[in-house]
Scaffold this motif. Structure first.
Motif: not given
Length: 93
Positions: A22, A24, A72-73, A76-77, A79-80, A90-91
């Motif tokens: 993915c 970022l 993704f995993d 995700r952090p 992105c957050e 966004t991802i």
């Protein structure tokens, strides 16, 4: 040079992993400064100062830019954390 063999297990495993990657994406806005985006890229995405500066310029002129690639995993952090700093992220895959 090794001959390509589509039935070889190692090649198949690599292809499957590539499909799961993915991106970022950081989006341009009129709120965050270049310095803040650069600092965030260095601290959150482990960019070098040069990479972070180039990404910030690309975000500014293109409207968005994929600053990191991974699963993704992992993203995700990041992105957050960007969102927590007020940076639109966004991802995408």
């Amino acid at each position: 040079m090794a001959e390509f063999n589509p039935w070889k297990k190692e090649q198949f495993d690599t292809d499957v992993l590539d499909d799961r990657l993915c991106h970022l994406i950081l989006w341009n806005d009129d709120v965050n400064t270049f310095d803040w985006v650069i600092e965030s890229l260095i601290e959150i995405c482990a960019h070098t100062p040069e990479q972070a500066e180039q990404c910030a310029l690309l975000i500014h002129y293109q409207g968005k830019y994929a600053v990191k690639k991974g699963d993704f995993d992992t993203l995700r952090p990041m992105c957050e954390a960007m969102i927590d700093r007020g940076i639109n992220s966004t991802i995408d895959n």
